[in-house]
Design a protein around this motif. Structure first.
Motif, mmCIF file in Angstrom:
data_model
loop_
_atom_site.group_PDB
_atom_site.id
_atom_site.type_symbol
_atom_site.label_atom_id
_atom_site.label_comp_id
_atom_site.label_asym_id
_atom_site.label_seq_id
_atom_site.Cartn_x
_atom_site.Cartn_y
_atom_site.Cartn_z
ATOM 1 N N ALA A 225 54.636 -69.011 -44.460
ATOM 2 C CA ALA A 225 54.013 -70.256 -43.980
ATOM 3 C C ALA A 225 54.099 -71.286 -45.099
ATOM 4 C CB ALA A 225 52.567 -70.013 -43.553
ATOM 5 N N THR A 226 55.329 -71.667 -45.381
ATOM 6 C CA THR A 226 55.594 -72.668 -46.410
ATOM 7 C C THR A 226 56.271 -73.863 -45.733
ATOM 8 O OG1 THR A 226 57.873 -72.041 -46.905
ATOM 9 C CG2 THR A 226 56.139 -70.739 -47.947
ATOM 10 N N THR A 227 56.504 -74.925 -46.492
ATOM 11 C CA THR A 227 57.295 -76.029 -45.936
ATOM 12 C C THR A 227 58.616 -76.124 -46.692
ATOM 13 O OG1 THR A 227 56.116 -77.507 -47.409
ATOM 14 C CG2 THR A 227 55.329 -77.394 -45.144
ATOM 15 N N SER A 228 59.122 -74.952 -47.106
ATOM 16 C CA SER A 228 60.293 -74.910 -47.969
ATOM 17 C C SER A 228 61.573 -75.337 -47.245
ATOM 18 C CB SER A 228 60.470 -73.488 -48.520
ATOM 19 O OG SER A 228 61.544 -73.466 -49.431
ATOM 20 N N LYS A 229 62.430 -76.003 -47.997
ATOM 21 C CA LYS A 229 63.751 -76.355 -47.470
ATOM 22 C C LYS A 229 64.817 -75.366 -47.922
ATOM 23 C CE LYS A 229 62.847 -81.255 -46.873
ATOM 24 N NZ LYS A 229 63.228 -82.622 -47.192
ATOM 25 N N THR A 230 64.428 -74.459 -48.821
ATOM 26 C CA THR A 230 65.352 -73.401 -49.231
ATOM 27 C C THR A 230 64.656 -72.058 -49.017
ATOM 28 O OG1 THR A 230 64.534 -73.620 -51.472
ATOM 29 C CG2 THR A 230 66.588 -74.760 -50.969
ATOM 30 N N PRO A 231 65.419 -71.035 -48.599
ATOM 31 C CA PRO A 231 64.814 -69.759 -48.228
ATOM 32 C C PRO A 231 63.902 -69.182 -49.321
ATOM 33 C CG PRO A 231 67.121 -69.790 -47.612
ATOM 34 C CD PRO A 231 66.878 -71.035 -48.400
ATOM 35 N N VAL A 232 62.744 -68.697 -48.929
ATOM 36 C CA VAL A 232 61.844 -68.045 -49.887
ATOM 37 C C VAL A 232 62.029 -66.535 -49.868
ATOM 38 C CG1 VAL A 232 60.141 -69.897 -49.896
ATOM 39 C CG2 VAL A 232 59.921 -68.072 -48.213
ATOM 40 N N ILE A 233 62.600 -65.996 -48.779
ATOM 41 C CA ILE A 233 62.911 -64.560 -48.761
ATOM 42 C C ILE A 233 64.342 -64.350 -48.275
ATOM 43 C CG2 ILE A 233 60.566 -63.634 -48.480
ATOM 44 C CD1 ILE A 233 61.096 -63.438 -45.459
ATOM 45 N N ASN A 234 64.963 -63.278 -48.798
ATOM 46 C CA ASN A 234 66.277 -62.890 -48.288
ATOM 47 C C ASN A 234 66.278 -61.390 -47.993
ATOM 48 O OD1 ASN A 234 67.073 -61.398 -50.670
ATOM 49 N ND2 ASN A 234 67.326 -63.380 -51.680
ATOM 50 N N ARG A 235 67.334 -60.922 -47.365
ATOM 51 C CA ARG A 235 67.376 -59.535 -46.869
ATOM 52 C C ARG A 235 67.199 -58.513 -47.979
ATOM 53 N NH1 ARG A 235 65.784 -55.913 -44.791
ATOM 54 N NH2 ARG A 235 66.651 -54.600 -43.126
ATOM 55 N N GLY A 236 67.813 -58.815 -49.146
ATOM 56 C CA GLY A 236 67.780 -57.867 -50.257
ATOM 57 C C GLY A 236 66.382 -57.587 -50.787
ATOM 58 N N MET A 237 65.463 -58.516 -50.582
ATOM 59 C CA MET A 237 64.096 -58.332 -51.094
ATOM 60 C C MET A 237 63.274 -57.385 -50.238
ATOM 61 S SD MET A 237 62.846 -62.252 -51.666
ATOM 62 C CE MET A 237 63.700 -63.457 -52.672
ATOM 63 N N LEU A 238 63.762 -57.125 -49.019
ATOM 64 C CA LEU A 238 62.881 -56.519 -48.011
ATOM 65 C C LEU A 238 63.194 -55.050 -47.763
ATOM 66 C CD1 LEU A 238 63.218 -59.465 -45.459
ATOM 67 C CD2 LEU A 238 61.296 -59.078 -47.025
ATOM 68 N N LYS A 239 62.221 -54.343 -47.209
ATOM 69 C CA LYS A 239 62.428 -52.962 -46.767
ATOM 70 C C LYS A 239 63.442 -52.910 -45.616
ATOM 71 C CE LYS A 239 58.893 -50.393 -45.783
ATOM 72 N NZ LYS A 239 57.495 -49.892 -45.468
ATOM 73 N N ASP A 240 63.923 -51.713 -45.318
ATOM 74 C CA ASP A 240 64.846 -51.581 -44.188
ATOM 75 C C ASP A 240 64.172 -51.995 -42.881
ATOM 76 O OD1 ASP A 240 66.767 -50.698 -45.876
ATOM 77 O OD2 ASP A 240 66.667 -48.573 -45.308
ATOM 78 N N ASN A 241 62.969 -51.439 -42.679
ATOM 79 C CA ASN A 241 62.222 -51.771 -41.464
ATOM 80 C C ASN A 241 61.125 -52.769 -41.823
ATOM 81 O OD1 ASN A 241 63.626 -50.021 -39.683
ATOM 82 N ND2 ASN A 241 62.471 -48.284 -40.543
ATOM 83 N N VAL A 242 61.255 -53.955 -41.303
ATOM 84 C CA VAL A 242 60.276 -54.989 -41.652
ATOM 85 C C VAL A 242 60.250 -56.035 -40.528
ATOM 86 C CG1 VAL A 242 62.013 -56.297 -43.000
ATOM 87 C CG2 VAL A 242 59.573 -56.652 -43.454
ATOM 88 N N HIS A 243 59.041 -56.548 -40.276
ATOM 89 C CA HIS A 243 58.912 -57.650 -39.307
ATOM 90 C C HIS A 243 58.509 -58.923 -40.047
ATOM 91 C CE1 HIS A 243 58.066 -60.039 -35.841
ATOM 92 N NE2 HIS A 243 56.821 -60.238 -36.250
ATOM 93 N N ILE A 244 59.109 -60.017 -39.625
ATOM 94 C CA ILE A 244 58.807 -61.307 -40.264
ATOM 95 C C ILE A 244 58.252 -62.279 -39.231
ATOM 96 C CG2 ILE A 244 59.810 -63.318 -41.453
ATOM 97 C CD1 ILE A 244 62.012 -61.202 -42.369
ATOM 98 N N ASN A 245 57.120 -62.883 -39.575
ATOM 99 C CA ASN A 245 56.624 -64.016 -38.802
ATOM 100 C C ASN A 245 56.935 -65.282 -39.593
ATOM 101 O OD1 ASN A 245 55.369 -62.623 -36.588
ATOM 102 N ND2 ASN A 245 53.735 -62.011 -37.994
ATOM 103 N N ALA A 246 57.815 -66.113 -39.054
ATOM 104 C CA ALA A 246 58.215 -67.339 -39.753
ATOM 105 C C ALA A 246 57.526 -68.523 -39.083
ATOM 106 C CB ALA A 246 59.728 -67.495 -39.720
#
Lengths: 322, 322
Positions: A203-224
């Motif tokens: 829940a940011t107002t970022s214009k550049t990604p704050v997360i990418n796939r490499g940071m995350l677990k295999d199984n993960v849900h994202i609320n953007a």
């Protein structure tokens, strides 16, 4: 005319109420019973600000209203909110203006509720670790929504300012720690916050990604939750490209406003058919979600029908208390 | 947030105030400093109603707002207004909603003021006899506006119901008789009301002309207030065709909404160039009116800039009293 301010809302209307209201609104949207015209926007050049007028109607529920949202980036310096808002509700029977409800709190709560409903549909029952990126106005309701639908042990928090992150984690521990049996941890980096998370909310107002796939677990849900303009992107396109399922609140809205999906679309990483599911289809029971594991994404930009139903339910609760 | 209802407006804001406010608004419009987007309309089929959302801005005056107007023809049966309205004013410095002002009274007063300004520019100083066709919500402010700029001896009144006309004339005698030294006379027919009139105001919602050229004196000015849709016509095209001068409040608005001028245009009786003068050009001093006698017409449909300035001036007076 009835006026309901932030504390007035907080006194009578809970996250559980909001989840019920938003479910109703999503089903009305799914049935095609909502009428939400294009919003009108006025640019206030001298303030680098914008005022948005967002009328809407659900005739079968007798609901008519307009949300006014002002985006004034200079307000914070004056100790004011950057995005003040009010929701005006009309009496559908008579056309009279009947209520003015704080639109900032209304938006926070309904956005928390809509993410909670998506998480409840997509996430396994036993998820325990969450991460929250961003500590702005939307964050507390996002957390409260999630904790209302899942028993979360820890919520890792990260934001640009570590000082603010610590203060926010403390506040969340005070507000929700005991109530939900959850620990809130201020992390120094986004990487640290998300690496073990089952659910990540941005829940940011970022214009550049704050997360990418490499940071995350295999199984993960994202609320953007943050991206509400074409040029905003919280989630790297490698997440979108790898997603086993992309769910949206409102297809038309997302296609107009959500940089998170529009930018990968422009790059040819996904097509429109890759995110053709609206949350309402699952809430109404028309579709059933079958997990394919991996990374899942819920993208929300919000829409007027949510505001109308939530505002009306707040008013109904208010009237039943007086 | 400040709420100002009808009686709140009446306690602090006079017709003279309104004339000053509307003059300012007209000059801002003339300078091109007003920004009035297309209004949004929602049709409420089950009530045969319409809700209109009319946002507007005058950035150089720091004014932003939205007028909400509901047209609910069934309201009268419930003892309610058929056209309830509220004006919402934002703080241009911060974007916060700051005031909600009764839009019905605001509209009545600003429409009375705009006709008064036009009459003051066009009518000779020594006109003595007026006629008012229609006894609805707009009528009292039309009368008050005219009596504020001219010393009128008699106002003849006519409307569909003679009973209502008598009651209305009595009310006007009570309210304005002594104050302006004017006598109000209930006439049985429009012909009787207008035959000696120097100024005729029509404020009906008629779809067929209520006055024609043959009913009127050689030299006569008409304020046409009622026609706000393409299919509405209060004034016969023989008046429009014979007019030595046609003045409008807002060219763009009139070309969209005023049947009084659009119907004769469609019939080839007049062209757009025959009514290219806006009231603001005369108020600002850019143009000067030189009478050519005969019949003159002022056609008004109203527009957002008037509402903004009037609302803000009402608020300023309100704040200076508390």
């Amino acid at each position: 005319m009835i006026q309901i301010d932030k504390s007035g809302i907080d006194e009578i209307y809970t996250m559980t109420d909001a989840i019920m209201s938003v479910r109703k609104a999503l089903v009305m949207h799914e049935k095609g019973e909502t009428q939400i015209p294009v919003r009108t926007s006025l640019d206030i050049a001298s303030k680098q600000g914008t005022c948005l007028f967002m009328p809407g109607m659900i005739e079968s529920m007798n609901l008519i209203g307009v949300k006014i949202v002002s985006v004034y980036p200079g307000n914070a310096k004056k100790g004011l909110e950057n995005v003040p808002s009010e929701m005006i509700l009309l009496d559908g029977e008579t056309g009279y203006v009947k209520t003015i409800i704080n639109g900032t709190r209304l938006t926070e709560i309904r956005t928390g509720a809509v993410s909670a409903i998506a998480s409840d549909i997509i996430c396994p029952a036993n998820v325990k670790k969450a991460a929250m990126i961003g500590t702005g106005g939307q964050a507390p309701s996002q957390i409260e929504g999630l904790l209302t639908v899942r028993n979360i042990d820890t919520v890792n928090i990260a934001a640009r300012s570590h000082e603010k992150t610590i203060a926010f984690a403390n506040e969340m521990n005070r507000r929700f720690g005991k109530r939900f049996g959850t620990e809130f941890i201020a992390c120094k980096t986004v990487e640290e916050a998300v690496e073990e998370a089952d659910i990540v909310t941005t829940a940011t107002t970022s214009k550049t990604p704050v997360i990418n796939r490499g940071m995350l677990k295999d199984n993960v849900h994202i609320n953007a939750v943050g991206s509400f303009r074409r040029d905003m992107q919280e989630i790297h396109e490698d997440i979108i490209g790898d997603a086993s399922f992309i769910l949206v609140d409102n297809l038309q809205g997302v296609l107009k406003e959500a940089g998170d999906l529009l930018i990968p679309m422009e790059k040819g990483i996904i097509e429109k058919k890759d995110f053709s599911s609206e949350l309402g289809s699952f809430v109404s029971g028309k579709k059933k979600y079958i997990s394919r594991g991996g990374v899942t994404v819920f993208e929300t930009v919000g829409f007027g029908a949510l505001d109308l139903v939530v505002a009306n339910d707040i008013l109904n609760k208010f009237e039943s208390k007086i």
